[in-house]
Design a protein around this motif. Structure first.
Motif, mmCIF file in Angstrom:
data_model
loop_
_atom_site.group_PDB
_atom_site.id
_atom_site.type_symbol
_atom_site.label_atom_id
_atom_site.label_comp_id
_atom_site.label_asym_id
_atom_site.label_seq_id
_atom_site.Cartn_x
_atom_site.Cartn_y
_atom_site.Cartn_z
ATOM 1 N N ALA A 1 72.526 71.148 64.258
ATOM 2 C CA ALA A 1 71.334 71.629 64.966
ATOM 3 C C ALA A 1 70.321 70.505 65.140
ATOM 4 O O ALA A 1 69.712 70.371 66.207
ATOM 5 N N ALA A 2 70.144 69.679 64.113
ATOM 6 C CA ALA A 2 69.188 68.569 64.215
ATOM 7 C C ALA A 2 69.650 67.516 65.211
ATOM 8 O O ALA A 2 68.823 66.860 65.847
ATOM 9 N N VAL A 3 70.951 67.343 65.373
ATOM 10 C CA VAL A 3 71.469 66.398 66.369
ATOM 11 C C VAL A 3 71.237 66.944 67.776
ATOM 12 O O VAL A 3 70.825 66.209 68.672
ATOM 13 N N LEU A 4 71.470 68.228 67.962
ATOM 14 C CA LEU A 4 71.406 68.812 69.297
ATOM 15 C C LEU A 4 69.986 69.087 69.773
ATOM 16 O O LEU A 4 69.708 69.002 70.975
ATOM 17 N N LEU A 5 69.082 69.411 68.860
ATOM 18 C CA LEU A 5 67.712 69.736 69.256
ATOM 19 C C LEU A 5 66.892 68.471 69.438
ATOM 20 O O LEU A 5 67.003 67.534 68.664
ATOM 21 N N ARG A 6 66.036 68.461 70.444
ATOM 22 C CA ARG A 6 65.256 67.266 70.771
ATOM 23 C C ARG A 6 63.814 67.337 70.279
ATOM 24 O O ARG A 6 63.149 66.331 70.191
ATOM 25 N N ASP A 7 63.326 68.518 69.966
ATOM 26 C CA ASP A 7 61.936 68.665 69.530
ATOM 27 C C ASP A 7 61.764 68.020 68.166
ATOM 28 O O ASP A 7 62.427 68.381 67.203
ATOM 29 N N LEU B 1 61.533 59.408 59.662
ATOM 30 C CA LEU B 1 61.774 58.929 61.025
ATOM 31 C C LEU B 1 61.294 59.914 62.087
ATOM 32 O O LEU B 1 61.050 59.516 63.223
ATOM 33 N N SER B 2 61.206 61.186 61.728
ATOM 34 C CA SER B 2 60.767 62.204 62.693
ATOM 35 C C SER B 2 59.258 62.163 62.797
ATOM 36 O O SER B 2 58.545 62.396 61.831
#
Length: 143
Positions: A69-75, A136-137
């Motif tokens: 999910a973290a790879v696919l989501l851009r927010d 990093l986020s």
């Protein structure tokens, strides 16, 4: 233009820890069922370590889903939240075999000699990757 390039770079670099967690979680889930599985007793009965293996398998599947999910989501805010969730999910995995759930008594048993060290190493790296992902986020300020 320069801000857009740096935003794109930081967006991709903040997904790298999620990819690492996803791969390691899949490796842990597959490994706990195959090459570093819990002990199999001669009489076919489950040992106490069986339940540690079951718990690690479940946690690994949850971590794999969170990583994907973290790879696919851009927010970036959602991604940062997922990294926090991954960190909180991976911490118990580090302590499950042998601390939270008992393992077999002898140090030469498969669960103590192979499964526990493999799980501790994989989950320590996943914890570190989740912590790196949190840093990093970058979340945009709403002020």
């Amino acid at each position: 233009m320069k801000e857009m390039v740096s935003m794109k770079k930081s967006g991709k670099s903040s997904a790298v820890p999620a990819m690492i967690i996803f791969v390691l979680a899949v490796l842990a889930a597959v490994g706990i069922r195959t090459f570093f599985s819990p002990c199999i007793h001669d009489d076919g009965a489950f040992g106490v370590c069986h339940w540690a293996g079951q718990a690690i398998f479940g946690l690994s599947l949850v971590l794999a889903a969170e990583g994907l999910a973290a790879v696919l989501l851009r927010d970036s805010g959602v991604r940062k939240g997922l990294y926090i969730a991954m960190l909180l999910t991976a911490v118990p995995g580090f302590f499950l075999p042998g601390t939270l759930i008992s393992l077999c008594g002898m140090a030469s048993m498969r669960c103590r000699a192979l499964m526990r060290p493999a799980v501790i190493i994989l989950y320590a790296v996943m914890d570190a990757a989740a912590a790196a992902g949190i840093f990093l986020s970058k979340v945009k300020s709403r002020v």
